[in-house]
Design a protein around this motif. Structure first.
Motif, short mmCIF file in Angstrom:
data_model
loop_
_atom_site.label_atom_id
_atom_site.label_comp_id
_atom_site.label_asym_id
_atom_site.label_seq_id
_atom_site.Cartn_x
_atom_site.Cartn_y
_atom_site.Cartn_z
N ILE A 77 18.31 28.45 52.44
CA ILE A 77 19.00 28.49 53.51
C ILE A 77 18.17 27.98 54.89
CG2 ILE A 77 20.49 30.00 55.32
CD1 ILE A 77 21.76 29.24 52.57
N GLN A 78 17.22 28.65 55.23
CA GLN A 78 16.30 28.41 56.36
C GLN A 78 15.78 27.14 56.65
OE1 GLN A 78 16.33 30.53 58.96
NE2 GLN A 78 17.56 31.89 57.61
N PRO A 79 15.35 26.49 55.43
CA PRO A 79 14.99 24.97 55.46
C PRO A 79 15.67 24.13 56.52
CG PRO A 79 14.23 25.60 53.55
CD PRO A 79 15.24 26.58 54.03
N ASN A 80 17.11 24.31 56.07
CA ASN A 80 18.13 23.49 56.91
C ASN A 80 18.35 24.09 58.30
OD1 ASN A 80 18.54 21.51 55.05
ND2 ASN A 80 20.12 22.36 54.12
N VAL A 81 18.35 25.37 58.41
CA VAL A 81 18.60 25.93 59.65
C VAL A 81 17.27 25.47 60.66
CG1 VAL A 81 18.21 28.12 60.97
CG2 VAL A 81 19.62 27.87 59.09
N ALA A 82 16.00 25.47 59.97
CA ALA A 82 14.90 25.15 60.86
C ALA A 82 14.74 23.57 61.41
CB ALA A 82 13.57 25.29 60.06
N LEU A 83 15.35 22.78 60.45
CA LEU A 83 15.53 21.26 60.63
C LEU A 83 16.47 21.15 61.81
CD1 LEU A 83 14.57 18.33 60.03
CD2 LEU A 83 16.34 18.45 58.18
N ASP A 84 17.76 21.77 61.61
CA ASP A 84 18.75 21.56 62.68
C ASP A 84 18.17 21.99 64.07
OD1 ASP A 84 21.60 20.65 62.98
OD2 ASP A 84 21.91 23.09 63.41
N SER A 85 17.31 22.99 63.89
CA SER A 85 16.91 23.50 65.28
C SER A 85 15.52 22.68 65.95
CB SER A 85 16.78 25.00 65.22
OG SER A 85 15.93 25.37 64.45
N ASP A 86 15.33 21.73 65.13
CA ASP A 86 14.34 20.96 65.65
C ASP A 86 12.53 21.57 65.49
OD1 ASP A 86 15.70 18.71 66.10
OD2 ASP A 86 16.01 19.64 68.17
N ASP A 89 10.25 18.41 61.33
CA ASP A 89 10.69 17.05 61.43
C ASP A 89 11.61 16.64 60.18
OD1 ASP A 89 9.11 16.50 63.90
OD2 ASP A 89 7.39 16.69 62.73
N ALA A 90 11.28 17.32 59.02
CA ALA A 90 11.76 17.00 57.79
C ALA A 90 11.52 18.38 56.67
CB ALA A 90 11.26 15.76 57.24
N ASN A 91 12.64 18.21 55.93
CA ASN A 91 12.33 19.33 54.89
C ASN A 91 12.49 18.61 53.36
OD1 ASN A 91 15.19 19.43 53.96
ND2 ASN A 91 15.56 20.63 55.55
N GLU A 105 29.75 23.26 55.36
CA GLU A 105 30.07 24.79 55.89
C GLU A 105 29.31 24.69 57.26
OE1 GLU A 105 28.89 29.29 54.42
OE2 GLU A 105 28.36 27.48 53.17
N PHE A 106 28.28 24.13 57.50
CA PHE A 106 27.33 24.21 58.62
C PHE A 106 27.38 23.14 59.66
CE2 PHE A 106 25.41 27.23 55.74
CZ PHE A 106 25.95 28.28 56.32
N GLY A 107 28.05 21.98 59.41
CA GLY A 107 28.19 20.80 59.99
C GLY A 107 26.68 19.96 60.25
N TYR A 108 25.88 20.43 59.45
CA TYR A 108 24.46 19.55 59.77
C TYR A 108 24.80 18.14 59.39
CZ TYR A 108 22.23 24.07 58.34
OH TYR A 108 22.02 25.23 58.57
N ASP A 109 23.79 17.22 60.13
CA ASP A 109 23.82 15.68 60.21
C ASP A 109 22.57 15.25 59.97
OD1 ASP A 109 24.59 13.18 60.29
OD2 ASP A 109 24.99 13.15 62.50
N PHE A 110 22.07 15.18 58.67
CA PHE A 110 20.67 14.78 58.44
C PHE A 110 20.72 13.54 57.17
CE2 PHE A 110 19.79 19.49 57.55
CZ PHE A 110 19.84 19.69 59.02
N VAL A 111 19.71 12.55 57.55
CA VAL A 111 19.57 11.54 56.89
C VAL A 111 18.85 11.97 55.54
CG1 VAL A 111 18.24 9.31 56.70
CG2 VAL A 111 19.27 10.02 58.70
N LEU A 112 19.27 11.24 54.47
CA LEU A 112 18.48 11.64 53.07
C LEU A 112 17.86 10.69 52.51
CD1 LEU A 112 21.60 13.33 51.44
CD2 LEU A 112 19.94 14.55 52.91
N GLY A 113 16.62 11.08 52.01
CA GLY A 113 15.75 10.06 51.52
C GLY A 113 16.10 9.90 50.06
N ALA A 114 15.28 8.83 49.23
CA ALA A 114 15.58 8.65 47.82
C ALA A 114 15.06 9.83 47.17
CB ALA A 114 14.91 7.41 47.43
N GLY A 115 15.73 10.20 45.90
CA GLY A 115 15.16 11.03 44.82
C GLY A 115 13.83 11.03 44.91
N LEU A 235 13.81 14.28 50.62
CA LEU A 235 13.48 14.70 51.87
C LEU A 235 14.67 14.38 52.85
CD1 LEU A 235 10.60 14.98 53.48
CD2 LEU A 235 10.65 12.92 54.12
N ALA A 236 14.74 15.18 53.75
CA ALA A 236 15.92 15.08 54.81
C ALA A 236 15.48 15.20 56.17
CB ALA A 236 16.86 16.31 54.60
N TRP A 237 15.88 14.39 57.08
CA TRP A 237 15.39 14.55 58.48
C TRP A 237 16.72 14.08 59.25
CZ3 TRP A 237 14.27 10.90 54.75
CH2 TRP A 237 14.59 9.76 55.29
N LYS A 238 16.64 14.24 60.65
CA LYS A 238 17.46 13.87 61.61
C LYS A 238 17.52 12.42 61.98
CE LYS A 238 18.55 18.23 64.42
NZ LYS A 238 18.47 18.63 65.57
#
Length: 276
Positions: A77-86, A89-91, A105-115, A235-238
Motif C-alpha cells: 500500500i505505502q509505495p503508491n501512497v508515497a509516490l502519489d505524495s511525491d 520519484d518512482a516505485n 480505488e484511489f485515483g492514482y495516475d502513474f506511468v508504468l514502465g516495461a515488465g 517501475l512506476a512514476w508520475k
C-alpha cells in the motif's frame, strides 16, 4: 651536517604538502563527480526488488549518471501512497493488474514502465506433498487485495480445485462457481500469509513473500505459468515528475543485460524470472 638535515626537512615538508594537495584534489574531484549524479529516490519491496536495485546501485548506476536512494517498504500500500505524495520519484513493486485496481480505488495516475521480472505465484502447504492430498473441507488462504486474489483464484482454477465466474474482471472468493471439495477460503494481507501457513491446509503466496519466508517453488503444490505472464513487476512514476531524466536512466538499467544476468544467477531456482 646541519645544512643536510635542514634540506632533508624542507624536502620532507614539501612532499607532505604535495601529498595533502593531491588528496584534497582527489577528494574535490570525487565530491564534484557525486554532485553531478542524478539522485533517484525509489521505493521497493525487500525481495527481490530491493536486491535488484542494490545490484544496480553497486554496479551500474554511477557510470550511467545516477545515484539511487532506495526506500524499503514491506507492504503493497505505502509505495503508491508515497509516490502519489511525491516522497518518491518512482516505485518498483507492483504488477499492471495491481496498479489498475489501486488506480480505480484511489485515483492514482502513474506511468508504468516495461515488465522487469515475474515472481510466479504458487500454492504451498506444510501438511501435504501433493495437490490431491488436500482434504475435502480443507482451508486455503488467499491474498486479500483484489488483483492478487483474482490471480490466486485463477491459480487454483488452473490446479483444478475450483472454477470461477469468467465474466468477472477481478474475481473474489464470492465468484467461485464450482468447489467440488467444498474447500473453505479465507483471505489475509499478503505479508502475513506465510506465518499462517502452518495453521491451514494450503496457502497461495506471492513470490516475494515466499522467498522471504524461505519457501521453495520446487516444494509447491502448484505453480503459476510464467510464460507471457501479465503479472510482471515494473517501475512506476508520475508523468509530471521533476526527475524524469533520472527515472529514464533507471528504467533502462532495469532492462539491461547485466540485470537479466543477475536475476538468472541470483534466483537460479526460478523463483524470480526476467520478463525481458
Amino acid at each position: 651536517m646541519r645544512k643536510i638535515a635542514k634540506l632533508t626537512a624542507i624536502v620532507a615538508a614539501a612532499t607532505l604538502a604535495l601529498g595533502a594537495c593531491s588528496k584534497s584534489s582527489d577528494s574535490s574531484s570525487t565530491t564534484a563527480k557525486e554532485n553531478e549524479l542524478i539522485t533517484v529516490v525509489v521505493g521497493a519491496n525487500p525481495v527481490p526488488h530491493v536486491e535488484i536495485l542494490e545490484f544496480i546501485s553497486d554496479n551500474l548506476a554511477e557510470e550511467a549518471g545516477i545515484k539511487l536512494d532506495i526506500r524499503t517498504y514491506t507492504d503493497y500500500i505505502q509505495p503508491n501512497v508515497a509516490l502519489d505524495s511525491d516522497e518518491l520519484d518512482a516505485n518498483y513493486f507492483q504488477t499492471p493488474g495491481y496498479y489498475e485496481a489501486q488506480k480505480a480505488e484511489f485515483g492514482y495516475d502513474f506511468v508504468l514502465g516495461a515488465g522487469v521480472h515475474v515472481e510466479p505465484l504458487a500454492l504451498y502447504s506444510n501438511k501435504y506433498k501433493k495437490l490431491d492430498e488436500i482434504p475435502e473441507g480443507g482451508t486455503i488462504v488467499l491474498n486479500n487485495d483484489p488483483a492478487n486474489q483474482d490471480r490466486g483464484l485463477k491459480l487454483l482454477q488452473d490446479a483444478g480445485l475450483i472454477k470461477i465466474d469468467s465474466s468477472v474482471k477481478l474475481a473474489t472468493i464470492l465468484d467461485i462457481t464450482e468447489n467440488p471439495k467444498k474447500l473453505n477460503f479465507v483471505d489475509a494481507e499478503g505479508a502475513a500469509i506465510p506465518v499462517q501457513l502452518p495453521d491451514v491446509d494450503a496457502a497461495v503466496i506471492n513470490g516475494n513473500y515466499a522467498i522471504e519466508a524461505g519457501l521453495k517453488q520446487v516444494d509447491a503444490l502448484h505453480i503459476e505459468n510464467a510464460i507471457n505472464s501479465p503479472y510482471a513487476n515494473l517501475l512506476a512514476w508520475k508523468a509530471d515528475s521533476k526527475n524524469l531524466e533520472g527515472i529514464k536512466i533507471l528504467e533502462q538499467l532495469l532492462h539491461s543485460e547485466e540485470v537479466k544476468k543477475f536475476i538468472n544467477e541470483r534466483y537460479a531456482d526460478k523463483s524470480v524470472i526476467p520478463a525481458f
